[in-house]
Motif scaffolding. Sequence first.
Motif, PDB file in Angstrom:
ATOM      1  N   HIS A  62       0.800  -1.234   0.000  1.00  0.00           N
ATOM      2  CA  HIS A  62       0.000   0.000   0.000  1.00  0.00           C
ATOM      3  C   HIS A  62       0.832   1.284   0.000  1.00  0.00           C
ATOM      4  N   SER A  84       4.218   0.610  -4.925  1.00  0.00           N
ATOM      5  CA  SER A  84       3.364  -0.557  -4.691  1.00  0.00           C
ATOM      6  C   SER A  84       2.645  -1.045  -5.937  1.00  0.00           C
ATOM      7  N   GLY A 114      -7.133  -3.129   6.581  1.00  0.00           N
ATOM      8  CA  GLY A 114      -5.859  -2.430   6.664  1.00  0.00           C
ATOM      9  C   GLY A 114      -5.502  -2.066   8.094  1.00  0.00           C
ATOM     10  N   HIS A 132      -2.585   3.632  10.709  1.00  0.00           N
ATOM     11  CA  HIS A 132      -1.286   4.307  10.847  1.00  0.00           C
ATOM     12  C   HIS A 132      -1.382   5.583  11.681  1.00  0.00           C
ATOM     13  N   GLU A 187      -6.354   7.504   6.612  1.00  0.00           N
ATOM     14  CA  GLU A 187      -5.710   6.205   6.410  1.00  0.00           C
ATOM     15  C   GLU A 187      -5.454   5.888   4.930  1.00  0.00           C
ATOM     16  N   SER A 244      -3.784   3.069   3.756  1.00  0.00           N
ATOM     17  CA  SER A 244      -3.719   1.653   3.396  1.00  0.00           C
ATOM     18  C   SER A 244      -4.971   1.198   2.655  1.00  0.00           C
ATOM     19  N   SER A 277      -4.319  -5.130   3.183  1.00  0.00           N
ATOM     20  CA  SER A 277      -3.370  -4.128   2.714  1.00  0.00           C
ATOM     21  C   SER A 277      -2.231  -4.030   3.721  1.00  0.00           C
ATOM     22  N   SER A 278      -1.035  -4.425   3.292  1.00  0.00           N
ATOM     23  CA  SER A 278       0.111  -4.380   4.202  1.00  0.00           C
ATOM     24  C   SER A 278       1.421  -4.353   3.433  1.00  0.00           C
ATOM     25  N   ASP A 279       2.342  -3.527   3.876  1.00  0.00           N
ATOM     26  CA  ASP A 279       3.727  -3.626   3.443  1.00  0.00           C
ATOM     27  C   ASP A 279       4.439  -4.561   4.408  1.00  0.00           C
ATOM     28  N   GLY A 306       1.030  -4.081   8.619  1.00  0.00           N
ATOM     29  CA  GLY A 306      -0.301  -4.677   8.604  1.00  0.00           C
ATOM     30  C   GLY A 306      -0.333  -6.095   9.139  1.00  0.00           C
TER      31      GLY A 306
END
Length: 495
Positions: free
Chosen positions: A74, A80, A103, A106, A155, A157, A207-209, A262
Amino acid sequence: MKLSFIFLSMALLSIATFCRAEEQNIRPAALAGTWYKNNPVELTKDIENYLAQVPAKLIQEIQSQKIAGFITPHAGHQYSGPGAAYLYALIKNKPIKRVILIGPSHHAGYHGIAVSGFTHYRTPLGLVEIDLAVCRELSAADPIFCAAAEAEKREHSLEIQLPFLQTVLQDFKLVPLMVGKMAEADYLTAARIIKPLIDDETLLITSSDFTHYGAGFNYTPYKENVRAEIEASDRTAIQHALDLNVKNFLDYVEKSGMTICGYRPIALMLSLLPEKSQGQLLHYYASGDATRNYSHSVSYASVIFMKPSEKDSTKLNKREQATLLKLARDTLRMYLKDKKTPDLSNYELTPLLKKELGVFVTLMKKGRLRGCIGQIFDPEPLAQGVINNTISAATRDPRFIPMTGAEEPEVHLDISVLSPLRPVKNYEEIIVGTHGVYLVNGGYSAVYLPQVAPEQGWNRDQMLESLSLKAGLPTDAWQSKNTQFFVFTAQVFEE
């Protein structure tokens, strides 16, 4: 009179439409023009370019399978986008009517899962409708579902995924969920409530890095081979996710201190996926790959999960196979030594290993059969069945004298986990090498596992002649109209 009625109806319709518009609560795009293009034509072009880079072979391989969900990065689209496209290309024009988008938060700290308070999300490509019925049902179901309006407004994400969804899907509603702090029991609670809302037209997206490395992320555990170390750590976490093992995934993230933003949304999705879903890592890269500077780098992984097919419902993964092989070996060693059996609480037993399934345990010594016993009817829970049939194969196979403890190191184990029996109308439906066969005639019966015929070099007729003899019948009994056949498949694995 009719004309007046028409004008009145039109006026009422206009008023109703105006009122509905007033009731809309639209979340504006917060990232357009920074994290992705603000111009709809340019944005569409960017996304189509990312999608075009996905290998056609991959799309062909997966397009016939049922997708349960995926994990997508994301960051800004320039980072991404290539990874996200690997996933979104696979759902293009699929009959998906609802997307549950999960998500992290953050920007806010809270306990539980934040449910959207908006009616729509806006992007340069238009409005995305929120599934208000589902959101309200979740909010009313349990306090674990809460509101975090300020966090939702900012947010990224969730928002970063929407232009991709708008491009590849024709018509869908969105259920945005932002996961905050969660206790282990909270995942089970949330999953119990969300699962009934998931149908064949619903897709789960997390949704995650992955690893955020660098002083700016307060995470610099590696001094040498930084890129390789980051990837090794990421892949270990991803493997726990592919195994659908929520506990191992969360434990690994916590103990390693790795910075997967995430990880809680991932844990929630793993709790929601159908049992025996098959996961696959499609693409992995890091932002540092472009800059050749890993002192500040974020990793991106594209992970997909497919729904299990009917034939996969009893298929064990590699870890489950390893657990059963270790259990059989421990049983053999302990029972031959002092008549004891292993404590099942010391083994990682998944739901499938507790399922009542037929199982055979085969013992080979120097390439020759030393014992083979199993259960087809009235099976026990699989793990217990392995214990009991290992003991029986070693000490109760009437073809052999009981095994001694001195023989144990020389014995090679294999296990066959059976699918449920199903009848076939006649022997012509039996496929050699695929089907195990259970033959019944009057009070006589016998069974062969699927691997027996190929090992002996038999064709179907030869196998059925031998099976008739094994049952105590004439060699041509398999051709009798009084003979019944039941077939099954087996997943066979060995030490």
